[in-house]
Design a protein around this motif. Structure first.
Motif, PDB file in Angstrom:
ATOM      1  N   ILE A   1       8.945  -2.056  -1.684  1.00  0.00           N
ATOM      2  CA  ILE A   1       9.523  -0.733  -1.447  1.00  0.00           C
ATOM      3  C   ILE A   1      10.416  -0.332  -2.621  1.00  0.00           C
ATOM      4  N   ALA A   2      11.244  -1.280  -3.064  1.00  0.00           N
ATOM      5  CA  ALA A   2      12.169  -1.012  -4.174  1.00  0.00           C
ATOM      6  C   ALA A   2      11.404  -0.726  -5.467  1.00  0.00           C
ATOM      7  N   TRP A   3      10.256  -1.297  -5.577  1.00  0.00           N
ATOM      8  CA  TRP A   3       9.411  -1.087  -6.767  1.00  0.00           C
ATOM      9  C   TRP A   3       8.771   0.299  -6.761  1.00  0.00           C
ATOM     10  N   GLY A   4       8.345   0.789  -5.582  1.00  0.00           N
ATOM     11  CA  GLY A   4       7.524   1.998  -5.566  1.00  0.00           C
ATOM     12  C   GLY A   4       8.150   3.261  -5.012  1.00  0.00           C
TER      13      GLY A   4
ATOM     14  N   ARG B   1       0.832  -1.213   0.000  1.00  0.00           N
ATOM     15  CA  ARG B   1       0.000   0.000   0.000  1.00  0.00           C
ATOM     16  C   ARG B   1       0.864   1.259   0.000  1.00  0.00           C
ATOM     17  N   ILE B   2       1.875   1.248   0.856  1.00  0.00           N
ATOM     18  CA  ILE B   2       2.764   2.399   0.973  1.00  0.00           C
ATOM     19  C   ILE B   2       3.477   2.656  -0.355  1.00  0.00           C
ATOM     20  N   ALA B   3       3.958   1.581  -0.983  1.00  0.00           N
ATOM     21  CA  ALA B   3       4.660   1.721  -2.264  1.00  0.00           C
ATOM     22  C   ALA B   3       3.739   2.244  -3.355  1.00  0.00           C
ATOM     23  N   GLN B   4       2.464   1.921  -3.246  1.00  0.00           N
ATOM     24  CA  GLN B   4       1.501   2.322  -4.272  1.00  0.00           C
ATOM     25  C   GLN B   4       1.045   3.770  -4.113  1.00  0.00           C
ATOM     26  N   TYR B   5       0.820   4.202  -2.861  1.00  0.00           N
ATOM     27  CA  TYR B   5       0.168   5.489  -2.634  1.00  0.00           C
ATOM     28  C   TYR B   5       1.061   6.579  -2.023  1.00  0.00           C
ATOM     29  N   LEU B   6       2.240   6.217  -1.533  1.00  0.00           N
ATOM     30  CA  LEU B   6       3.122   7.220  -0.913  1.00  0.00           C
ATOM     31  C   LEU B   6       4.421   7.332  -1.698  1.00  0.00           C
ATOM     32  N   LYS B   7       4.303   7.559  -2.977  1.00  0.00           N
ATOM     33  CA  LYS B   7       5.470   7.493  -3.862  1.00  0.00           C
ATOM     34  C   LYS B   7       6.492   8.593  -3.610  1.00  0.00           C
ATOM     35  N   ARG B   8       6.119   9.636  -2.879  1.00  0.00           N
ATOM     36  CA  ARG B   8       7.066  10.714  -2.596  1.00  0.00           C
ATOM     37  C   ARG B   8       7.703  10.596  -1.216  1.00  0.00           C
ATOM     38  N   LEU B   9       7.493   9.456  -0.584  1.00  0.00           N
ATOM     39  CA  LEU B   9       8.045   9.242   0.749  1.00  0.00           C
ATOM     40  C   LEU B   9       9.574   9.301   0.711  1.00  0.00           C
ATOM     41  N   GLU B  10      10.158   9.997   1.702  1.00  0.00           N
ATOM     42  CA  GLU B  10      11.615  10.123   1.804  1.00  0.00           C
ATOM     43  C   GLU B  10      12.186   9.398   3.020  1.00  0.00           C
ATOM     44  N   VAL B  11      11.373   9.275   4.081  1.00  0.00           N
ATOM     45  CA  VAL B  11      11.830   8.629   5.314  1.00  0.00           C
ATOM     46  C   VAL B  11      10.809   7.567   5.719  1.00  0.00           C
ATOM     47  N   LEU B  12      11.271   6.320   5.910  1.00  0.00           N
ATOM     48  CA  LEU B  12      10.402   5.228   6.331  1.00  0.00           C
ATOM     49  C   LEU B  12      11.065   4.488   7.491  1.00  0.00           C
TER      50      LEU B  12
ATOM     51  N   ASN C   1       7.522  -8.643  11.257  1.00  0.00           N
ATOM     52  CA  ASN C   1       6.851  -9.471  10.246  1.00  0.00           C
ATOM     53  C   ASN C   1       7.190  -9.066   8.815  1.00  0.00           C
ATOM     54  N   ILE C   2       8.021  -8.045   8.656  1.00  0.00           N
ATOM     55  CA  ILE C   2       8.456  -7.614   7.329  1.00  0.00           C
ATOM     56  C   ILE C   2       9.424  -8.651   6.755  1.00  0.00           C
ATOM     57  N   THR C   3       9.275  -8.958   5.457  1.00  0.00           N
ATOM     58  CA  THR C   3      10.169  -9.918   4.809  1.00  0.00           C
ATOM     59  C   THR C   3      10.819  -9.289   3.569  1.00  0.00           C
ATOM     60  N   ASN C   4      11.604 -10.090   2.877  1.00  0.00           N
ATOM     61  CA  ASN C   4      12.249  -9.623   1.641  1.00  0.00           C
ATOM     62  C   ASN C   4      11.232  -9.188   0.598  1.00  0.00           C
ATOM     63  N   THR C   5      10.058  -9.809   0.600  1.00  0.00           N
ATOM     64  CA  THR C   5       8.995  -9.430  -0.344  1.00  0.00           C
ATOM     65  C   THR C   5       8.583  -7.980  -0.123  1.00  0.00           C
ATOM     66  N   GLY C   6       8.495  -7.580   1.154  1.00  0.00           N
ATOM     67  CA  GLY C   6       8.155  -6.190   1.469  1.00  0.00           C
ATOM     68  C   GLY C   6       9.207  -5.230   0.946  1.00  0.00           C
ATOM     69  N   LEU C   7      10.477  -5.629   1.043  1.00  0.00           N
ATOM     70  CA  LEU C   7      11.552  -4.767   0.532  1.00  0.00           C
ATOM     71  C   LEU C   7      11.505  -4.686  -0.992  1.00  0.00           C
ATOM     72  N   LEU C   8      11.060  -5.763  -1.648  1.00  0.00           N
ATOM     73  CA  LEU C   8      10.877  -5.726  -3.100  1.00  0.00           C
ATOM     74  C   LEU C   8       9.808  -4.706  -3.474  1.00  0.00           C
TER      75      LEU C   8
ATOM     76  N   GLY D   1      19.448  -6.891  -1.676  1.00  0.00           N
ATOM     77  CA  GLY D   1      19.655  -6.884  -3.131  1.00  0.00           C
ATOM     78  C   GLY D   1      18.534  -6.158  -3.858  1.00  0.00           C
ATOM     79  N   HIS D   2      17.291  -6.356  -3.385  1.00  0.00           N
ATOM     80  CA  HIS D   2      16.155  -5.633  -3.984  1.00  0.00           C
ATOM     81  C   HIS D   2      16.340  -4.120  -3.832  1.00  0.00           C
ATOM     82  N   LEU D   3      16.665  -3.687  -2.604  1.00  0.00           N
ATOM     83  CA  LEU D   3      16.832  -2.252  -2.340  1.00  0.00           C
ATOM     84  C   LEU D   3      17.942  -1.654  -3.192  1.00  0.00           C
ATOM     85  N   ALA D   4      18.990  -2.443  -3.419  1.00  0.00           N
ATOM     86  CA  ALA D   4      20.158  -1.953  -4.155  1.00  0.00           C
ATOM     87  C   ALA D   4      20.011  -2.103  -5.658  1.00  0.00           C
TER      88      ALA D   4
END
Length: 401
Positions: free
Chosen positions: A165-168, A138-149, A156-163, A189-192
Motif C-alpha cells: 500500500i505504501a508503495w502504490g 493488485r490494488i496498489a498496482q491498478y488503483l493508484k488514485r484510491l483515497e479511501v480503503l 489475513n493482512i500483514t505488514n507486507t500488505g501495508l508495504l 512504519g511502512h505507511l509512515a
C-alpha cells in the motif's frame, strides 16, 4: 384561473423534484409515464446515489441502466457472479463497497483488477476475510488514485500488505485496519515512510483506524507522529499495547483533531498530561473504559485541551471533584459522555448545568447516584438535544414526590 398540473412541468423541474426522493421512490416515479421516466433518468436526480445490488444472475440491462443515470457508486450485497462483471459494466466506477462479501477471494479480485481503474476513489473490503496481501498488491498496482480503503476485519493482512500500500497508494487519505491482528509497528512504519528505501509511504493520510490491532506498541505512535503529520483522525481503541509514553509522541501532532483511546488499558492520568502539555488542538477525545484515568486527567484537560467539543469518559474513575476542576474552562464542549461513572452525583450535574451552557448531548447511562433533582437541572440546559439515561430509575421516594 386554470390550475397547472404536475405533468405540465418542464423536465428540468421534475428532475429537481425527483432528486429529493429516496432511491426506491425515484424508481417508482420512473414507472409512472414516459415523461416522468425521462425526467427520472436525468443524471442530476441520481448524483451521489449508491446502487445496492445482489449479483446473482446475468442481467444485460443492469449496467447500461446505471450508466444512463450517471450512477458511479455501488454496494454489492451478495456476490455470486464474477467481480469483473461489475468492473467491466461500470468503467467509470467511483466507489465500490464489498463489505461482508465473505466469498470474495484473491483470485476473484485479481480477475477484476487487470488494468488501471483511474476513476475508483473508494474501496471497502471490510470483513472480506479471504483477502490477503496478494490483493493489496493488485490494488496498489491498478488503483493508484484510491483515497479511501476499508480493510476492517481482513485478518489475513500483514505488514507486507501495508508495504505494498505504501508503495502504490500515495494519494490515500483514509485507511481502516480494524482487527488486522498481524499488523505491527513495522507495518505502521511502512505507511509512515520510515522505510524509505522500499516505499515512500502514505504521507497524505488524514484518517487512520487501528482499532484492536493488538501487536502495536508505542513505537507505532512514534512512526505516526514522525511520518503522518497530516493526520486528523486517529482511532487506537482497544490497542492494549500502547502506553502513556506513546502519547508523548502524539502530543506534538498539531493537525490531529480526533483521538480515540477507548479501552486502552495502559493509559493513565500521566498520558492525558502528555496530551494536554503538547501542541494538540483536539476537538474530540475518547478515553472511555480507561480505568486508570481519573479526576487528575480532568484538571489536565481543562488546562491544555479546553478546545474540546466532544469528550467521552464512560466508566472512568472520575467524581464530582474532577467535574469541578474541568467545567469552567470547557466553553466549546458540546458532547459529554460520562455513562457508568458511578461516583458522579447531583452535585456534578449541577456543575455541568451551571458552566457547560452549550452542551447539546450528555450520556448518563449507569450513573446510579444521580436523582430526579440532578436530572431536572440538566434538562434546563438551553441547547440540550440528546440525553441518554439508559436504565436509570427513580427511587420510590422520588416517585411519591
Amino acid at each position: 384561473m386554470e390550475e397547472t398540473h404536475i405533468s405540465c412541468l418542464f423536465p428540468e423541474l421534475l428532475a429537481m423534484i425527483f432528486s429529493y426522493l429516496d432511491v426506491r421512490d425515484k424508481g417508482r416515479a420512473a414507472q409512472v409515464c414516459g415523461a416522468w421516466r425521462d425526467a427520472a433518468y436525468h443524471k442530476s436526480v441520481w448524483r451521489g446515489t449508491e446502487a445496492k445490488l445482489h449479483l446473482r444472475r446475468a442481467n444485460p440491462s443492469l449496467f447500461p441502466s446505471l450508466q444512463a443515470r450517471g450512477i458511479r457508486r455501488v454496494q454489492i450485497l451478495s456476490l455470486r457472479r464474477s467481480l469483473s462483471y461489475v468492473i467491466q459494466g461500470l468503467p467509470d466506477i467511483e466507489s465500490l463497497n464489498l463489505s461482508g462479501c465473505y466469498n470474495l477471494t484473491d483470485n476473484g479480485l485479481g480477475h477484476a483488477f487487470v488494468q488501471e481503474i483511474g476513476s475508483l476513489r473508494c474501496l471497502n473490503l471490510s470483513l472480506c476475510k479471504q483477502i490477503t496481501d496478494s490483493s493489496l498488491g493488485r490494488i496498489a498496482q491498478y488503483l493508484k488514485r484510491l483515497e479511501v480503503l476499508e480493510l476492517g476485519g481482513c485478518s489475513n493482512i500483514t505488514n507486507t500488505g501495508l508495504l505494498l500500500i505504501a508503495w502504490g497508494l500515495h494519494g490515500l487519505k483514509s485507511l481502516n485496519l480494524r482487527s488486522c491482528r498481524h499488523v505491527s509497528d513495522v507495518g505502521i512504519g511502512h505507511l509512515a515512510g520510515m522505510t524509505r528505501s522500499a516505499a515512500e509511504g502514505c504521507l497524505g493520510l488524514e484518517q487512520l483506524t487501528l482499532q484492536d490491532c493488538q501487536k502495536l506498541t508505542d513505537l507505532a505512535l512514534k512512526h505516526i507522529a514522525r511520518g503522518l503529520q497530516g493526520l486528523r483522525v486517529l482511532n487506537l481503541s482497544f490497542c492494549g499495547g500502547i502506553s502513556d509514553a506513546g502519547l508523548l509522541h502524539l502530543s506534538h501532532m498539531g493537525g490531529l483533531r480526533s483521538l480515540n483511546l477507548r479501552s486502552c488499558d495502559n493509559i493513565s492520568d500521566t498520558g492525558i498530561m502528555h496530551l494536554a502539555m503538547g501542541s494538540l488542538r483536539l476537538s474530540g477525545l475518547d478515553v472511555s473504559f480507561c480505568d486508570k484515568v481519573g479526576d487528575q486527567s480532568l484538571a489536565y484537560i481543562a488546562q491544555g485541551l479546553y478546545g474540546l467539543k466532544s469528550l467521552s469518559l464512560c466508566s472512568c474513575h472520575i467524581s464530582d471533584d474532577g467535574i469541578n476542576r474541568m467545567v469552567r474552562q470547557m466553553h466549546s464542549l458540546r458532547t459529554l459522555n460520562i455513562g457508568q461513572c458511578v461516583r458522579i452525583t447531583d452535585k456534578g450535574l449541577e456543575l455541568i448545568a451551571e458552566h457547560l451552557s452549550q452542551l447539546t448531548g450528555i450520556d448518563l447511562y449507569g450513573c446510579t447516584r444521580i436523582t430526579k433533582k440532578g436530572l431536572e437541572r440538566i434538562t434546563q440546559l438551553p441547547c440540550l438535544k440528546v440525553l441518554n439515561l439508559g436504565l436509570w430509575q427513580m427511587t420510590e421516594s422520588e416517585k411519591v414526590r
